[in-house]
Design a protein around this motif. Structure first.
Motif, PDB file in Angstrom:
ATOM      1  N   TRP A 117       0.839  -1.187   0.000  1.00 13.57           N
ATOM      2  CA  TRP A 117       0.000   0.000   0.000  1.00 13.57           C
ATOM      3  C   TRP A 117       0.880   1.245   0.000  1.00 13.57           C
ATOM      4  CZ3 TRP A 117       0.555   3.202   4.334  1.00 13.57           C
ATOM      5  CH2 TRP A 117       1.148   2.613   5.454  1.00 13.57           C
ATOM      6  N   ALA A 164      -4.494   5.949   2.511  1.00 13.35           N
ATOM      7  CA  ALA A 164      -3.726   4.825   1.975  1.00 13.35           C
ATOM      8  C   ALA A 164      -4.498   4.135   0.852  1.00 13.35           C
ATOM      9  CB  ALA A 164      -3.434   3.831   3.090  1.00 13.35           C
ATOM     10  N   ARG A 213      -4.222   0.693  -1.922  1.00  8.42           N
ATOM     11  CA  ARG A 213      -3.552  -0.587  -2.147  1.00  8.42           C
ATOM     12  C   ARG A 213      -2.757  -0.560  -3.446  1.00  8.42           C
ATOM     13  NH1 ARG A 213      -5.903  -6.431  -0.582  1.00  8.42           N
ATOM     14  NH2 ARG A 213      -4.228  -7.724  -1.439  1.00  8.42           N
ATOM     15  N   GLN A 264      -1.633  -1.494   6.565  1.00 11.70           N
ATOM     16  CA  GLN A 264      -2.327  -0.397   5.889  1.00 11.70           C
ATOM     17  C   GLN A 264      -3.330   0.240   6.837  1.00 11.70           C
ATOM     18  OE1 GLN A 264      -3.865  -1.297   2.011  1.00 11.70           O
ATOM     19  NE2 GLN A 264      -5.282   0.421   1.985  1.00 11.70           N
TER      20      GLN A 264
END
Length: 254
Positions: free
Chosen positions: A96, A107, A109, A242
């Motif tokens: 991420w 954030a 991915r 993440q």
């Protein structure tokens, strides 16, 4: 007769030299590189690493740099300038990033291709010394000139198709150049890096200076200069995880 004897002696010498040249194997070179770096026991004692320094892009665009690796296979890289921090991380399974330079505060991915690149960077030993454990194939490719040094050349072919070509200094047996070839979003991406200024961290040699560039653009180099490196620091799993997306606000009533 003397001339015949000399010819036979030279032929034998040439033949013997050829045998020695052919005797060089990928396994031998990997073993020598492992010993030169510090040895298996020293590597095994490292549970985490942190590198602090600076990242300099062409035009002297400079960011602070911090890289944290865990022996669990996790990685986090923070690059910051003027209050903005680019975060790239891999938690051992997925990657991420947070990129404020693209206007993102949350954030997001990474693709599987991008995550694989971070996974390789997370390795305490690096892809070459981790090849056997990962099921990668290491091939000896002979010698190659590098700034006047006839370096040993090794290719690491990973199971996912990514590839690394290493040049090892024949005197120190340390890596002096790596060429990394990947497929990202269907396109082949080749990155070259030169490594130097090796220093020991917990008994293991790591490069404190790395210059990287896209193949064919050696004039556009990014330089990573490490000022301090520390082993076995606190590197909790939460550092690499993440962050959860912020909860959506309910619409206010009228």
């Amino acid at each position: 007769m003397k001339k015949i004897a000399l010819a036979i002696a030279l032929a034998a010498s040439t033949s013997t030299s050829g045998v020695h040249a052919q005797a060089v194997t990928a396994d031998d070179l990997v073993a020598k590189n492992l010993a030169a770096r510090g040895g298996a026991d020293r590597f095994a004692a490292i549970k985490s690493l942190r590198f602090d320094g600076k990242l300099i892009y062409p035009g002297d665009f400079e960011l602070t740099y911090q890289e944290t690796r865990s022996a669990t296979g996790a990685l986090r890289v923070d690059s910051a300038i003027q209050g903005l921090t680019l975060v790239q991380a891999y938690d051992g399974k997925s990657g991420w990033k947070i990129n404020p330079f693209e206007g993102r505060k949350d954030a997001e991915r990474l693709t599987d291709d991008e995550a694989r690149a971070l996974a390789d960077s997370a390795l305490i030993r690096g892809p070459l010394l981790n090849a056997a454990a990962a099921g990668s194939t290491v091939t000896y490719m002979g010698r190659e000139d590098f700034d006047g040094t006839l370096a040993y050349k090794l290719r690491v072919s990973e199971k996912d198709g990514d590839e690394f070509v290493y040049l090892l200094d024949p005197d120190t047996m340390l890596e002096i150049k790596i060429t990394e070839t990947r497929r990202i979003r269907g396109a082949q991406v080749v990155t070259e890096s030169e490594l130097g200024d090796y220093e020991k961290v917990a008994g293991v040699y790591y490069p404190m200076s790395i210059e990287s560039w896209s193949q064919g653009q050696s004039g556009q180099r990014a330089r990573t200069i490490i000022a301090t490196a520390t082993a076995n620091i606190d590197a909790a799993a939460s550092l690499f995880a993440q962050p959860a997306a912020p909860a959506a606000r309910a619409p206010s009533g009228k």
